[in-house]
Design a protein around this motif. Structure first.
Motif, short mmCIF file in Angstrom:
data_model
loop_
_atom_site.label_atom_id
_atom_site.label_comp_id
_atom_site.label_asym_id
_atom_site.label_seq_id
_atom_site.Cartn_x
_atom_site.Cartn_y
_atom_site.Cartn_z
N GLY A 58 7.57 -13.05 6.87
CA GLY A 58 7.89 -11.88 5.49
C GLY A 58 7.59 -10.49 5.88
N SER A 59 7.55 -9.81 4.99
CA SER A 59 7.33 -8.29 5.14
C SER A 59 5.95 -8.02 5.61
N TRP A 60 5.92 -7.41 6.91
CA TRP A 60 4.73 -6.71 7.33
C TRP A 60 4.62 -5.21 6.92
N LYS A 61 3.66 -4.85 6.73
CA LYS A 61 3.48 -3.45 6.03
C LYS A 61 2.45 -2.66 7.11
N GLY A 62 3.06 -1.62 7.57
CA GLY A 62 2.18 -0.42 8.32
C GLY A 62 1.90 0.79 7.37
N ARG A 63 0.59 1.14 7.39
CA ARG A 63 0.44 2.50 6.72
C ARG A 63 -0.33 3.48 7.90
N VAL A 64 0.52 4.65 8.13
CA VAL A 64 0.11 5.55 9.12
C VAL A 64 -0.58 6.78 8.20
N ARG A 65 -1.76 7.09 8.41
CA ARG A 65 -2.48 7.94 7.76
C ARG A 65 -3.05 9.07 8.46
N GLY A 66 -2.56 10.35 8.21
CA GLY A 66 -3.22 11.44 8.76
C GLY A 66 -4.52 12.00 8.61
N TYR A 67 -5.39 11.53 9.39
CA TYR A 67 -7.01 11.66 9.13
C TYR A 67 -7.32 12.99 9.60
N SER A 68 -6.88 13.58 10.59
CA SER A 68 -7.24 14.74 10.89
C SER A 68 -5.86 15.61 11.78
N VAL A 69 -5.13 15.84 10.93
CA VAL A 69 -3.91 16.87 11.32
C VAL A 69 -3.60 18.33 11.12
#
Length: 156
Positions: free
Chosen positions: A132-143
């Motif tokens: 099925g659909s694998w979801k990835g979340r990329v977050r800018g923690y310190s950018v």
């Protein structure tokens, strides 16, 4: 002769130390999923021979979350995530959500013991991965400013 044996022993120990420090490590086990990270994961598991599900360049800023989704068909036993931005001054985080709703992560740049602007993960399961659909979340923690990153997902 003793000098040659000593040099050979030093070379063997040095090789073992390099292999040991670069080896992939289990960083999380949850609901049957095993998450490993390390520089030699590709070599250990044959990731290089797998089919890429996605490979693209994206941008992110401080506090922003980018959402990615990749479909994994049944019968797959391994999925890898490679988020590479190369600027170790910025910190991105990666969270993976499996089709069965298991949350894995957030993982950061230093998860593999090195701060190098890259998160490389391998996720496996004792059986097949959930299809099925694998979801990835990329977050800018310190950018600082805008960071560009390469997103690559591979399944086998």
């Amino acid at each position: 002769m003793k000098k040659i044996n000593r040099l050979l022993l030093i070379a063997i120990v040095g090789t073992l130390m390099i292999t040991w420090t670069a080896s992939a490590q289990i960083i999380e086990e949850k609901n049957g999923y095993i998450v490993r990270s390390g520089y030699d994961v590709e070599e250990e598991t044959g990731v290089l021979s797998m089919n890429a599900l996605a490979s693209s360049l994206y941008s992110i800023t401080q506090g922003e979350i980018n959402y990615h989704s990749n479909y994994v068909s049944s019968g797959k036993t391994l999925i890898t995530y490679d988020v590479d931005w190369g600027d170790s001054d910025n910190d991105l985080g990666l969270q993976v959500v499996t089709p069965d709703g298991t949350y894995l992560g957030y993982y950061h740049d230093s998860i593999d013991g090195s701060t190098d602007g890259r998160i490389y993960l391998e996720i496996s399961n004792s059986g097949d991965l959930s299809s099925g659909s694998w979801k990835g979340r990329v977050r800018g923690y310190s950018v600082s400013g805008t960071e560009y990153y390469d997103w690559e997902v591979i399944a086998a």
